[in-house]
Design a protein around this motif. Structure first.
Motif, PDB file in Angstrom:
ATOM      1  N   PHE A  16       0.848  -1.198   0.000  1.00  0.00           N
ATOM      2  CA  PHE A  16       0.000   0.000   0.000  1.00  0.00           C
ATOM      3  C   PHE A  16       0.884   1.250   0.000  1.00  0.00           C
ATOM      4  N   GLU A  17       0.363   2.325  -0.581  1.00  0.00           N
ATOM      5  CA  GLU A  17       1.053   3.614  -0.523  1.00  0.00           C
ATOM      6  C   GLU A  17       0.744   4.292   0.809  1.00  0.00           C
ATOM      7  N   GLU A  18       1.642   5.181   1.217  1.00  0.00           N
ATOM      8  CA  GLU A  18       1.530   5.811   2.539  1.00  0.00           C
ATOM      9  C   GLU A  18       0.186   6.511   2.744  1.00  0.00           C
ATOM     10  N   LYS A  19      -0.253   7.258   1.743  1.00  0.00           N
ATOM     11  CA  LYS A  19      -1.522   7.994   1.893  1.00  0.00           C
ATOM     12  C   LYS A  19      -2.716   7.035   1.979  1.00  0.00           C
ATOM     13  N   GLN A  20      -2.618   5.890   1.278  1.00  0.00           N
ATOM     14  CA  GLN A  20      -3.677   4.877   1.369  1.00  0.00           C
ATOM     15  C   GLN A  20      -3.726   4.287   2.777  1.00  0.00           C
ATOM     16  N   ILE A  21      -2.549   4.038   3.335  1.00  0.00           N
ATOM     17  CA  ILE A  21      -2.470   3.432   4.664  1.00  0.00           C
ATOM     18  C   ILE A  21      -3.123   4.338   5.703  1.00  0.00           C
ATOM     19  N   GLN A  22      -2.796   5.621   5.654  1.00  0.00           N
ATOM     20  CA  GLN A  22      -3.363   6.573   6.609  1.00  0.00           C
ATOM     21  C   GLN A  22      -4.885   6.625   6.490  1.00  0.00           C
ATOM     22  N   ARG A  23      -5.372   6.704   5.259  1.00  0.00           N
ATOM     23  CA  ARG A  23      -6.822   6.770   5.042  1.00  0.00           C
ATOM     24  C   ARG A  23      -7.504   5.483   5.501  1.00  0.00           C
ATOM     25  N   ASN A  24      -6.899   4.342   5.168  1.00  0.00           N
ATOM     26  CA  ASN A  24      -7.486   3.054   5.549  1.00  0.00           C
ATOM     27  C   ASN A  24      -7.487   2.854   7.056  1.00  0.00           C
ATOM     28  N   TRP A  25      -6.428   3.339   7.724  1.00  0.00           N
ATOM     29  CA  TRP A  25      -6.397   3.229   9.182  1.00  0.00           C
ATOM     30  C   TRP A  25      -7.527   4.036   9.809  1.00  0.00           C
ATOM     31  N   ASP A  27     -10.360   4.815   8.474  1.00  0.00           N
ATOM     32  CA  ASP A  27     -11.616   4.100   8.188  1.00  0.00           C
ATOM     33  C   ASP A  27     -11.786   2.914   9.142  1.00  0.00           C
ATOM     34  N   LEU A  28     -10.690   2.183   9.348  1.00  0.00           N
ATOM     35  CA  LEU A  28     -10.722   1.017  10.235  1.00  0.00           C
ATOM     36  C   LEU A  28     -11.033   1.445  11.667  1.00  0.00           C
ATOM     37  N   GLU A  29     -10.333   2.457  12.120  1.00  0.00           N
ATOM     38  CA  GLU A  29     -10.516   2.955  13.489  1.00  0.00           C
ATOM     39  C   GLU A  29     -11.960   3.419  13.701  1.00  0.00           C
ATOM     40  N   LYS A  30     -12.491   4.111  12.713  1.00  0.00           N
ATOM     41  CA  LYS A  30     -13.875   4.597  12.801  1.00  0.00           C
ATOM     42  C   LYS A  30     -14.865   3.428  12.881  1.00  0.00           C
ATOM     43  N   ALA A  31     -14.650   2.429  12.044  1.00  0.00           N
ATOM     44  CA  ALA A  31     -15.560   1.267  12.019  1.00  0.00           C
ATOM     45  C   ALA A  31     -15.568   0.537  13.360  1.00  0.00           C
ATOM     46  N   ALA A  88     -15.216  -9.549   4.415  1.00  0.00           N
ATOM     47  CA  ALA A  88     -14.253 -10.174   3.498  1.00  0.00           C
ATOM     48  C   ALA A  88     -14.243  -9.452   2.150  1.00  0.00           C
ATOM     49  N   GLU A  89     -15.420  -9.130   1.654  1.00  0.00           N
ATOM     50  CA  GLU A  89     -15.519  -8.415   0.379  1.00  0.00           C
ATOM     51  C   GLU A  89     -14.858  -7.045   0.475  1.00  0.00           C
ATOM     52  N   TYR A  90     -15.099  -6.364   1.584  1.00  0.00           N
ATOM     53  CA  TYR A  90     -14.497  -5.041   1.762  1.00  0.00           C
ATOM     54  C   TYR A  90     -12.969  -5.143   1.841  1.00  0.00           C
ATOM     55  N   ALA A  91     -12.488  -6.115   2.611  1.00  0.00           N
ATOM     56  CA  ALA A  91     -11.038  -6.289   2.782  1.00  0.00           C
ATOM     57  C   ALA A  91     -10.334  -6.467   1.444  1.00  0.00           C
ATOM     58  N   LEU A  92     -10.966  -7.211   0.543  1.00  0.00           N
ATOM     59  CA  LEU A  92     -10.374  -7.426  -0.784  1.00  0.00           C
ATOM     60  C   LEU A  92     -10.523  -6.201  -1.683  1.00  0.00           C
ATOM     61  N   SER A  93     -11.596  -5.455  -1.480  1.00  0.00           N
ATOM     62  CA  SER A  93     -11.881  -4.319  -2.376  1.00  0.00           C
ATOM     63  C   SER A  93     -10.855  -3.194  -2.256  1.00  0.00           C
ATOM     64  N   ILE A  94     -10.181  -3.112  -1.113  1.00  0.00           N
ATOM     65  CA  ILE A  94      -9.214  -2.011  -0.931  1.00  0.00           C
ATOM     66  C   ILE A  94      -7.769  -2.425  -1.229  1.00  0.00           C
ATOM     67  N   LEU A  95      -7.560  -3.672  -1.587  1.00  0.00           N
ATOM     68  CA  LEU A  95      -6.194  -4.128  -1.886  1.00  0.00           C
ATOM     69  C   LEU A  95      -5.667  -3.463  -3.160  1.00  0.00           C
ATOM     70  N   PRO A  96      -4.410  -3.028  -3.145  1.00  0.00           N
ATOM     71  CA  PRO A  96      -3.811  -2.481  -4.379  1.00  0.00           C
ATOM     72  C   PRO A  96      -3.672  -3.582  -5.432  1.00  0.00           C
ATOM     73  N   GLU A  97      -3.585  -3.171  -6.670  1.00  0.00           N
ATOM     74  CA  GLU A  97      -3.380  -4.149  -7.742  1.00  0.00           C
ATOM     75  C   GLU A  97      -1.925  -4.611  -7.764  1.00  0.00           C
ATOM     76  N   ASN A  98      -1.721  -5.775  -8.369  1.00  0.00           N
ATOM     77  CA  ASN A  98      -0.365  -6.307  -8.595  1.00  0.00           C
ATOM     78  C   ASN A  98       0.459  -6.476  -7.316  1.00  0.00           C
TER      79      ASN A  98
END
Length: 204
Positions: A16-25, A27-31, A88-98
């Motif tokens: 993951f890129e740094e900005k993605q990690i911060q945003r995803n964290w 989102d996770l913390e909020k959930a 599970a669907e959400y976890a896969l949906s945010i994965l970077p490609e390749n």
């Protein structure tokens, strides 16, 4: 290492890129910090991460297991029966490609935390056991756990909740084993069964 640091390290490793990690964290913390989350919150995730750290050497796919831990209860609504699938669907949906990552294992692992049944993939059995370790806590802690679960199901009156909870608990006792790994069975099986029997007695 705190939970955010552990999460950041994992997502960096995955790709993951740094900005993605911060945003995803965030989102996770909020959930997991939603006011309806009395048990299925960041404390539960932290407890599972402790188990993960303890048994890390047993895992063949440690990154996938840790990622599944973070996301296995991402979606949690007590009135719904598809929380694990949606998570599970959400976890896969945010994965970077390749990325070099077994997304199918993550999907199967998160879904497996619904039924907690033995899986052909041993890493998934470890994840299931990490999720259920709470069942073997000392009675005082176990009592706090089931009181937290009751709060999460507060929309249901006792006459609906108690039989439903008792049925779910009896399901654990009817299985040959609660825990899926030999290690957890040896350490925690007996204590978990005693706790569950005591809770059922309080519900009836």
């Amino acid at each position: 290492m705190n939970l955010k640091e552990k999460y950041t390290e994992l997502l960096t490793t995955i790709g993951f890129e740094e900005k993605q990690i911060q945003r995803n964290w965030l989102d996770l913390e909020k959930a997991y910090s939603n006011k309806s989350r009395h048990y299925h919150n960041l404390t539960h995730i932290a407890d599972m991460v402790k188990c993960y750290d303890t048994y890390l050497q047993k895992l063949e796919f440690p990154n996938e297991v840790l990622y599944a831990i973070f996301y296995h209860d991402y979606i949690y609504k007590s009135s719904k029966k598809d929380n694990e699938l949606k998570s599970a669907e959400y976890a896969l949906s945010i994965l970077p490609e390749n990325i070099v990552f077994d997304s199918q294992l993550v999907f199967d692992a998160i879904c497996a935390t619904q039924q907690h049944k033995h899986h052909i993939i041993e890493d998934i059995n470890w994840l299931i056991d990490f999720d259920l370790k709470i069942l073997s806590r000392d009675w005082d802690e176990y009592q706090i756990y089931f009181e937290q679960i009751r709060k999460e199901y507060s929309i249901y009156p006792d006459f609906l909740y108690k039989p439903g909870r008792a049925k779910a608990l009896k399901h654990f006792l009817e299985n040959e084993f609660i825990y899926q790994t030999e290690e957890f069975r040896n350490l925690y099986e007996e204590k978990a069964r005693i706790n569950i029997e005591k809770e059922i007695a309080l519900l009836l």
